[in-house]
Design an enzyme around this catalytic site. Sequence first.
Site, mmCIF file in Angstrom:
data_model
loop_
_atom_site.group_PDB
_atom_site.id
_atom_site.type_symbol
_atom_site.label_atom_id
_atom_site.label_comp_id
_atom_site.label_asym_id
_atom_site.label_seq_id
_atom_site.Cartn_x
_atom_site.Cartn_y
_atom_site.Cartn_z
ATOM 1 N N HIS A 65 52.194 33.626 27.791
ATOM 2 C CA HIS A 65 51.951 33.999 29.056
ATOM 3 C C HIS A 65 51.246 32.818 29.965
ATOM 4 C CE1 HIS A 65 50.254 36.313 32.297
ATOM 5 N NE2 HIS A 65 50.827 37.514 31.758
ATOM 6 N N GLU B 242 49.858 39.339 35.242
ATOM 7 C CA GLU B 242 50.816 39.069 35.897
ATOM 8 C C GLU B 242 50.960 39.525 37.289
ATOM 9 O OE1 GLU B 242 54.445 38.072 33.838
ATOM 10 O OE2 GLU B 242 55.614 38.680 35.257
ATOM 11 N N HIS C 249 51.111 35.289 23.623
ATOM 12 C CA HIS C 249 50.996 36.422 24.170
ATOM 13 C C HIS C 249 51.672 37.698 23.525
ATOM 14 C CE1 HIS C 249 49.936 39.446 27.465
ATOM 15 N NE2 HIS C 249 51.364 39.782 27.724
ATOM 16 N N ARG D 16 58.447 34.640 32.630
ATOM 17 C CA ARG D 16 57.198 34.162 31.870
ATOM 18 C C ARG D 16 57.615 32.745 31.093
ATOM 19 N NH1 ARG D 16 54.092 39.420 29.573
ATOM 20 N NH2 ARG D 16 53.476 40.113 31.760
ATOM 21 N N GLN E 182 56.441 34.721 22.781
ATOM 22 C CA GLN E 182 56.276 34.600 24.294
ATOM 23 C C GLN E 182 54.866 33.909 24.342
ATOM 24 O OE1 GLN E 182 55.416 38.163 27.217
ATOM 25 N NE2 GLN E 182 57.803 37.293 27.949
ATOM 26 N N LEU F 206 43.558 37.451 28.681
ATOM 27 C CA LEU F 206 44.476 37.563 29.930
ATOM 28 C C LEU F 206 44.305 37.738 31.146
ATOM 29 C CD1 LEU F 206 47.914 37.774 30.245
ATOM 30 C CD2 LEU F 206 47.326 40.223 30.144
ATOM 31 N N PHE G 290 56.405 41.809 40.001
ATOM 32 C CA PHE G 290 56.214 41.041 38.768
ATOM 33 C C PHE G 290 57.122 40.166 38.537
ATOM 34 C CE2 PHE G 290 53.568 42.742 35.034
ATOM 35 C CZ PHE G 290 52.581 42.944 35.708
#
Lengths: 656, 244
Positions: free
Chosen positions: A257, A270, A369, A301, A255, A267, A141
């Site tokens: 994304h 990731e 996100h 991110r 945040q 979404l 990730f």
Amino acid sequence: MNIIYTDSLVIGGGLAGLRVAIAAKQRGYESIILSLMPAKRSHSAAAQGGMQASLGACIKGEGDDEDVHFADTVKGSDWGCDQDVARMFVNTAPKAIRQLSAWGVPWSRVRGGDREVVINGEKVTITEKHEAQGLITARDFGGTKKWRTCYTSDGTGHTMLYAMDNKAIQMDIPVHERKEAIALIHEDGVCHGAVVRDLITGELIAYIAKTTTIATGGYGRLYSVSTNAVISEGIGTAIALETGVATLGNMEAVQFHPTAIVPVGILTTEGCRGDGGLLLDKDGYRFMPDYEPDKKELASRDVVSRRMTEHMRKGKGVPSRYGDHLWLDITLLGRAHIEKNLREVKEICEYFLGIDPVKEYIPVRPTQHYSMGGVRTNATGESPTLKGLFSAGEAACWDMHGFNRLGGNSVAETVVAGMLVGEYVADYCAANSLNVSTSTIEHFMKKEEGKISDLLTREYGENPFQLKAEMQKIMMDKVGIFRNGEDLEQAVEELKLLNMRAKKIALRNRISSSNPELVEAIRVPKMIKLAQCVAYGAMLRTESRGAHAREDYPERNDRDWLKRTLTTWKDESADLPEVSYEDLDVMKMEMPPGSRGYGVDNTVHHPDTEKRVTEIEELKKANPTADRHEMQEILNPLDIPEKFKGRNERIGRGYK
Amino acid sequence: MSDEGRILRFQIFRYNPQKKSDKPRMVTYEVTEAPGMTIFIALNDIRENQDPSLQFDFICRAGICGSCGMVINGAPDLACRTLTSKFEDGEITLLPLPGFELIGDLSVNTGKFMRAMSERVKSWIHDLNADEVDYNKLEERMDPDVMDEVYELERCVECGCCISACATKRMRPDFLSAVGFMRLARFYIDPRDKRTDEEFYDIIGDDDGVFGCMTLLGCEDYCPKDLPHQTQIAFLRRKMALIK
């Protein structure tokens, strides 16, 4: 007056709320969970890619441990997190995931032997250790040194939530569905429960408890396009704010994304990039290595989202009727991998875009996100200013994420915070008796009844749906990925006007029972207040840190801004919240501020940073025989319940 | 898409049991179609601009949470991921899922049903040691293939479409139905669940259980997650038939 008593009231039936209730019940305290919907429909279910825990069983996770996870988390937060909390978290995450395994989560497992993976756009063969066969595996990730994100295909949140809710059912924990907490009941700095509206009958019920835990998730729906579920409106956070006593932390830390599909903002995990997917521009060119030669698509991110936006501003975006976007290419992963490990992504592409991601690129754009901000708590999960009020998960600013959360650290937080905060909730239940007068309860019930009755009788006024849409647009346009003083000042002023207008909402459908317009009318003024906290906090913070990126103040300024924003709304008639700050103490940091390793390091350093670095070096020299556990005790001694203090075992390494 | 701007006609079931005078009826709403429009987008458009009293349930709006099951032109499905462009004549009839308590309009109480189902099949790992597990130690090893199979069956989102598509359920109010069989099958193949065959039999070994299924397989046809209902029902029947 309908009053329901319990020991531990939990508002929100997602992973964090369920886990807190389970912990309290395990210690013998009655818990009731309030949920807008059946618990298994909570937004936790939408977490796709995985949960970070440093098990180190897969070959690319070799050498991982709590310390590496800690360093990644602190760096990811841009040193904005509470390092005590980050430490509690990383040390407990392996226990939480192993417990969930015993409770039934079908974590994907290590298969010993060779397997083909895609790394940096190339197919390579890696060899998993045979002795790790059958242990929980992990994928790569963003912003992590090791492959640490444990998963079940790309339905990780779903399997975790189902196991957790099943556990709650097994323990006979009641979930009161279709109930919405609309105000907290409190007196003299102590919280006693909540005024709750039954979304079917419209009845108001007072839930009275020793502890009240807010676990209602984030406030993504302050923005018009968000990956969040439509119920992620921050109402739990808002009722804490409306007490005038509880504080919110770091509300401006929002945040974005990198890879939500265009235009609807759903979404794609990731894990797409973790498993080897690439970002391409309108020319099919892979641009991330130009910006971030080291981590490329797997930078943190906030960094990837900004780089994508920069690249589109250079005219490299793919034009569409919904504005520019970029491509996410997972075709190189192959059909077998996509259909096994990215099947939700495939379904989403098929249903919402009408494309097959095995053969076609996915149109993506950075999208709101995650909410790093929320109800400010201390390390025990309790509000420092309102006793008996706890918060856990995304709703809380427990503060392990600071100004940017790492992918895979959010579902991990829900279950780890649930475990830890749940213990402290039980401790509070043990140490305190319920002591509240019915007149206090009546006062809060009457107040909410009055507000609802005003809404149902006002002849002319504002339309709540319209107010919400205007607020969401302001947040999108002016409080987004890149921010500047001028836009933020405008946003603050425009939101003030919306706040005034929200006091005069009138309904077309004037019934008190099941009524979506009334639900909206109750929520929208609360949401506008939260939006004001975000915008005002962002305007005042004249630096860039993590996801808060000011074009007019591009440097991270530890000297002036190594502090947490605290927001309160003391005076109900005020048109702005009150903002204050609490310093982060560099001299107590296990990991003093440094560079995250992205782009140019233009940090304005804190005067204590050098001192602390020297101090740590000296402590290390003075304790040459200390192992990493002992060193951590010296640098960052942990105060956590005894049952979570044990060391974690790893394959090939034991408890070292 | 060339159909941008066409007028969609929604026929929607309306009834609010909370209002004493209310009667069930169908109401027509017209919506201008937008590119990529889903029923989720259209219903919100109707609520915001035409009738703010319209009740329906959406949470994730991404086909993940299972909230928005409804009968769309005669077939139960998830409304959030149903594109309006799929309907050539632009006529869309929406009814609440049958088989569940009606909350109002398109909203039904699946939660109550699903909790009862979970309690009935005891939808959790039965292992006396599960709470005593030393979580500092390496987790119990699991066969990677078996875990993949468990996940395959655990993908159910409790949307209730299988219940609405089930004729047996219509005849037997206490019929456990596909969602319950799937849940049980998930635990049956999970080595962490220590229940014996006899214990499973006690849950589903009768006509309200797996032997009552008329095998019309509406569940298989309408499951939005394409779960292998047919195979699992056959599997459970065979296993159970061998027990007593």
